[in-house]
Design a protein around this motif. Structure first.
Motif, PDB file in Angstrom:
ATOM      1  N   VAL A   1      38.206 -16.510  -3.666  1.00 47.97           N
ATOM      2  CA  VAL A   1      38.897 -15.399  -3.937  1.00 47.97           C
ATOM      3  C   VAL A   1      40.412 -15.912  -4.854  1.00 47.97           C
ATOM      4  O   VAL A   1      40.686 -15.397  -5.981  1.00 47.97           O
ATOM      5  N   ASN A   2      40.710 -17.035  -4.595  1.00 51.06           N
ATOM      6  CA  ASN A   2      41.822 -17.676  -4.931  1.00 51.06           C
ATOM      7  C   ASN A   2      41.690 -18.250  -6.290  1.00 51.06           C
ATOM      8  O   ASN A   2      42.473 -18.752  -7.059  1.00 51.06           O
ATOM      9  N   GLU A   3      40.239 -18.780  -6.453  1.00 45.69           N
ATOM     10  CA  GLU A   3      39.738 -19.710  -7.815  1.00 45.69           C
ATOM     11  C   GLU A   3      40.797 -20.896  -7.735  1.00 45.69           C
ATOM     12  O   GLU A   3      41.305 -21.250  -8.769  1.00 45.69           O
ATOM     13  N   VAL A   4      40.904 -21.487  -6.629  1.00 50.03           N
ATOM     14  CA  VAL A   4      41.583 -22.905  -6.560  1.00 50.03           C
ATOM     15  C   VAL A   4      40.746 -23.853  -7.352  1.00 50.03           C
ATOM     16  O   VAL A   4      39.367 -23.752  -7.657  1.00 50.03           O
ATOM     17  N   PRO A   5      41.475 -24.945  -7.910  1.00 59.01           N
ATOM     18  CA  PRO A   5      40.860 -26.195  -8.839  1.00 59.01           C
ATOM     19  C   PRO A   5      39.634 -26.470  -7.888  1.00 59.01           C
ATOM     20  O   PRO A   5      39.583 -26.732  -6.821  1.00 59.01           O
ATOM     21  N   GLY A   6      38.289 -26.409  -8.680  1.00 60.29           N
ATOM     22  CA  GLY A   6      37.448 -26.986  -8.029  1.00 60.29           C
ATOM     23  C   GLY A   6      36.729 -26.043  -6.979  1.00 60.29           C
ATOM     24  O   GLY A   6      35.941 -26.601  -6.143  1.00 60.29           O
ATOM     25  N   TYR A   7      36.824 -24.615  -7.223  1.00 59.35           N
ATOM     26  CA  TYR A   7      36.538 -23.769  -6.004  1.00 59.35           C
ATOM     27  C   TYR A   7      34.865 -23.616  -5.837  1.00 59.35           C
ATOM     28  O   TYR A   7      34.688 -23.299  -4.799  1.00 59.35           O
ATOM     29  N   GLU A   8      34.226 -23.789  -6.979  1.00 60.77           N
ATOM     30  CA  GLU A   8      32.765 -23.901  -6.741  1.00 60.77           C
ATOM     31  C   GLU A   8      32.271 -24.968  -5.923  1.00 60.77           C
ATOM     32  O   GLU A   8      31.467 -24.685  -5.023  1.00 60.77           O
ATOM     33  N   PHE A   9      32.839 -26.116  -6.133  1.00 62.34           N
ATOM     34  CA  PHE A   9      32.376 -27.475  -5.049  1.00 62.34           C
ATOM     35  C   PHE A   9      32.930 -26.843  -3.568  1.00 62.34           C
ATOM     36  O   PHE A   9      32.338 -27.184  -2.680  1.00 62.34           O
ATOM     37  N   LYS A  10      34.164 -26.554  -3.426  1.00 60.01           N
ATOM     38  CA  LYS A  10      34.665 -26.225  -2.447  1.00 60.01           C
ATOM     39  C   LYS A  10      34.140 -25.123  -1.535  1.00 60.01           C
ATOM     40  O   LYS A  10      33.871 -25.324  -0.345  1.00 60.01           O
ATOM     41  N   ALA A  11      33.898 -24.027  -2.260  1.00 63.07           N
ATOM     42  CA  ALA A  11      32.835 -23.128  -1.504  1.00 63.07           C
ATOM     43  C   ALA A  11      31.505 -23.661  -1.284  1.00 63.07           C
ATOM     44  O   ALA A  11      31.072 -23.253   0.133  1.00 63.07           O
ATOM     45  N   ARG A  12      30.962 -24.483  -1.975  1.00 61.93           N
ATOM     46  CA  ARG A  12      29.659 -24.709  -1.593  1.00 61.93           C
ATOM     47  C   ARG A  12      29.607 -25.688  -0.239  1.00 61.93           C
ATOM     48  O   ARG A  12      28.719 -25.928   0.494  1.00 61.93           O
ATOM     49  N   ALA A  13      30.673 -26.660  -0.364  1.00 60.14           N
ATOM     50  CA  ALA A  13      30.823 -27.396   0.692  1.00 60.14           C
ATOM     51  C   ALA A  13      30.906 -26.738   2.162  1.00 60.14           C
ATOM     52  O   ALA A  13      30.516 -26.945   2.982  1.00 60.14           O
ATOM     53  N   ALA A  14      31.862 -25.717   1.801  1.00 64.00           N
ATOM     54  CA  ALA A  14      32.102 -25.067   3.220  1.00 64.00           C
ATOM     55  C   ALA A  14      30.891 -24.202   3.462  1.00 64.00           C
ATOM     56  O   ALA A  14      30.751 -23.973   4.657  1.00 64.00           O
ATOM     57  N   LEU A  15      30.127 -23.370   2.758  1.00 62.10           N
ATOM     58  CA  LEU A  15      29.031 -22.897   2.945  1.00 62.10           C
ATOM     59  C   LEU A  15      27.744 -23.946   3.287  1.00 62.10           C
ATOM     60  O   LEU A  15      26.991 -23.439   4.579  1.00 62.10           O
ATOM     61  N   SER A  16      27.923 -24.903   2.944  1.00 56.87           N
ATOM     62  CA  SER A  16      26.652 -25.862   3.696  1.00 56.87           C
ATOM     63  C   SER A  16      27.302 -26.402   5.044  1.00 56.87           C
ATOM     64  O   SER A  16      26.238 -26.254   5.949  1.00 56.87           O
ATOM     65  N   GLU A  17      28.592 -26.332   5.413  1.00 59.66           N
ATOM     66  CA  GLU A  17      28.799 -26.590   6.647  1.00 59.66           C
ATOM     67  C   GLU A  17      28.435 -25.417   7.656  1.00 59.66           C
ATOM     68  O   GLU A  17      27.944 -25.571   8.827  1.00 59.66           O
ATOM     69  N   MET A  18      28.735 -23.971   7.253  1.00 56.20           N
ATOM     70  CA  MET A  18      28.426 -22.822   8.028  1.00 56.20           C
ATOM     71  C   MET A  18      26.598 -22.867   8.048  1.00 56.20           C
ATOM     72  O   MET A  18      26.407 -22.854   9.313  1.00 56.20           O
ATOM     73  N   ILE A  19      26.137 -23.203   7.070  1.00 52.16           N
ATOM     74  CA  ILE A  19      24.396 -23.145   7.279  1.00 52.16           C
ATOM     75  C   ILE A  19      23.929 -24.228   8.212  1.00 52.16           C
ATOM     76  O   ILE A  19      23.319 -24.325   9.148  1.00 52.16           O
ATOM     77  N   TRP A  20      24.884 -25.421   8.199  1.00 58.74           N
ATOM     78  CA  TRP A  20      24.666 -26.651   9.123  1.00 58.74           C
ATOM     79  C   TRP A  20      24.833 -26.068  10.717  1.00 58.74           C
ATOM     80  O   TRP A  20      23.970 -26.362  11.496  1.00 58.74           O
ATOM     81  N   GLN A  21      25.880 -25.533  10.811  1.00 63.74           N
ATOM     82  CA  GLN A  21      26.101 -24.946  12.238  1.00 63.74           C
ATOM     83  C   GLN A  21      25.127 -23.950  12.734  1.00 63.74           C
ATOM     84  O   GLN A  21      24.501 -23.986  13.863  1.00 63.74           O
ATOM     85  N   LEU A  22      24.509 -23.133  11.759  1.00 62.73           N
ATOM     86  CA  LEU A  22      23.820 -22.287  12.240  1.00 62.73           C
ATOM     87  C   LEU A  22      22.148 -22.930  12.350  1.00 62.73           C
ATOM     88  O   LEU A  22      21.542 -22.636  13.430  1.00 62.73           O
ATOM     89  N   VAL A  23      21.900 -23.617  11.528  1.00 63.83           N
ATOM     90  CA  VAL A  23      20.566 -24.305  11.872  1.00 63.83           C
ATOM     91  C   VAL A  23      20.459 -25.191  12.720  1.00 63.83           C
ATOM     92  O   VAL A  23      19.511 -25.155  13.728  1.00 63.83           O
ATOM     93  N   THR A  24      21.659 -25.982  13.124  1.00 67.06           N
ATOM     94  CA  THR A  24      21.592 -26.768  14.324  1.00 67.06           C
ATOM     95  C   THR A  24      21.884 -25.962  15.748  1.00 67.06           C
ATOM     96  O   THR A  24      21.474 -26.671  16.760  1.00 67.06           O
ATOM     97  N   HIS A  25      22.621 -25.005  15.669  1.00 66.54           N
ATOM     98  CA  HIS A  25      23.346 -24.333  17.064  1.00 66.54           C
ATOM     99  C   HIS A  25      22.590 -22.888  17.419  1.00 66.54           C
ATOM    100  O   HIS A  25      22.569 -22.710  18.645  1.00 66.54           O
ATOM    101  N   ALA A  26      22.392 -22.163  16.378  1.00 63.68           N
ATOM    102  CA  ALA A  26      21.733 -21.056  16.656  1.00 63.68           C
ATOM    103  C   ALA A  26      20.810 -20.610  17.344  1.00 63.68           C
ATOM    104  O   ALA A  26      19.643 -21.263  16.862  1.00 63.68           O
ATOM    105  N   PRO A  27      20.705 -20.269  18.611  1.00 64.93           N
ATOM    106  CA  PRO A  27      19.624 -20.195  19.406  1.00 64.93           C
ATOM    107  C   PRO A  27      18.518 -19.277  18.794  1.00 64.93           C
ATOM    108  O   PRO A  27      18.798 -18.122  18.198  1.00 64.93           O
ATOM    109  N   SER A  28      17.561 -19.359  19.172  1.00 71.09           N
ATOM    110  CA  SER A  28      16.094 -18.760  18.715  1.00 71.09           C
ATOM    111  C   SER A  28      16.271 -17.314  19.453  1.00 71.09           C
ATOM    112  O   SER A  28      16.391 -17.632  20.515  1.00 71.09           O
ATOM    113  N   ALA A  29      15.842 -16.143  18.739  1.00 75.31           N
ATOM    114  CA  ALA A  29      15.637 -15.036  19.696  1.00 75.31           C
ATOM    115  C   ALA A  29      14.274 -14.844  19.817  1.00 75.31           C
ATOM    116  O   ALA A  29      13.298 -15.960  19.449  1.00 75.31           O
ATOM    117  N   ARG A  30      13.791 -13.949  20.475  1.00 75.02           N
ATOM    118  CA  ARG A  30      12.287 -13.644  20.635  1.00 75.02           C
ATOM    119  C   ARG A  30      11.642 -13.321  19.288  1.00 75.02           C
ATOM    120  O   ARG A  30      12.485 -12.476  18.571  1.00 75.02           O
TER     121      ARG A  30
END
Length: 306
Positions: free
Chosen positions: A158-187
């Motif tokens: 949103v703020n288009e900070v310098p290098g925001y593309e890298f920063k956004a990708r890195a943050a989303l990668s961290e979010m996906i990592w949390q989901l993949v490694t922690h989110a419990p499987s449902a039925r």
């Protein structure tokens, strides 16, 4: 809906012939978009898209539904929605209710299909039938970390900070990592529910294409090659409403868009949206938005400074 250049986008959900959302989220080079919705003005209708989505509540309480599950989310909590999952959001009450969301293509994080990121992390998440969505609560440490990562990505884009593309990708990668490694499987989702979801998508497609016409439950059912009674069951089980109520809400939503974005008269808008009777239009619109069409247009113009 605020708009800040390319980064913060207006949310206006339109569907294609398969019930899939038409909105382009970002660009081919940077497939991500950020939204800020006021749900008491514009609830997010039932829809689906091939992108991933994560949202966090900023005001009020949001009722979120995805993958056959419904939950009430207070301020600070959120939900992750997997690709291809039917979902919707609306306010829990008539008080102000808002959320921030990010919609992004999996390849933004996963890269190409032959990369380790895609094969090891994204592909298993996308194809896991036990993870249509994941509710994220602030008080649970790993879920708080996932929400904080989402918010870092949101602010960067949103703020288009310098290098925001890298920063956004890195943050989303961290979010996906949390989901993949922690989110419990449902039925696993039963085959019957998967079949119902496919039928609902086809019926929502039909309503999207024909909402301005005189549409019957039999016609909606026929679009999915099922009986009227099975149509009613699918709507009840999958999205908790009836075909006629959904049709009314879709017409009212389109009317709200025209009231805000055009100079057409209320009568003209009613006709374009499938309401052949003015009093029925006013009554139906009030049931969805809490006020009549003229008052809604007045409020929208005041909010826009016009």
């Amino acid at each position: 809906m605020e708009v800040i250049e390319m980064a913060l986008s207006p949310c206006c959900t339109e569907l294609d012939e398969n019930g899939r959302e038409l909105n382009a989220h970002g660009t081919a080079a940077f497939p991500i978009a950020c939204y800020h919705d006021q749900l008491e003005i514009d609830p997010v209708p039932w829809h689906w898209h091939e992108e991933l989505e994560v949202l966090v509540v900023t005001e009020g309480t949001v009722l979120a539904a995805a993958g056959g599950e419904k939950c009430a989310l207070p301020v600070g909590d959120g939900i992750f929605i997997n690709a291809g999952v039917l979902h919707a959001d609306w306010p829990a009450s008539a008080v102000p209710c808002g959320l921030r969301s990010m919609v992004f293509h999996p390849r933004l994080v996963g890269g190409s299909a032959d990369s380790v990121f895609w094969q090891k992390y994204l592909q298993p998440l996308l194809t896991d039938p036990t993870r249509p969505c994941a509710v994220l609560h602030r008080e649970i440490p790993w879920q708080r970390q996932a929400l904080e990562a989402m918010e870092r990505a949101y602010r960067a884009v949103v703020n288009e900070v310098p290098g925001y593309e890298f920063k956004a990708r890195a943050a989303l990668s961290e979010m996906i990592w949390q989901l993949v490694t922690h989110a419990p499987s449902a039925r696993p989702i039963p085959k019957k529910a998967l079949r119902s979801a496919d039928r609902i998508k086809r019926m929502l497609q039909y309503i999207q294409d024909h909402y301005a016409e005189d549409v019957s439950v039999d016609q909606i059912a026929a679009s999915a090659s099922i009986s009227a009674s099975e149509c009613l069951r699918c709507f009840h089980d999958m999205i908790g409403t009836t075909p006629n109520q959904y049709l009314r809400d879709r017409r009212a939503q389109r009317a709200a868009e025209l009231l805000c974005g055009t100079g057409l008269s209320v009568t003209e808008i009613a006709g374009q949206c499938g309401f052949q009777d003015g009093s029925y239009f006013a009554r139906s619109f009030r049931q969805v938005y809490g006020c009549g069409p003229t008052a809604y247009r007045r409020k929208a113009r005041r909010a826009a400074g016009g």
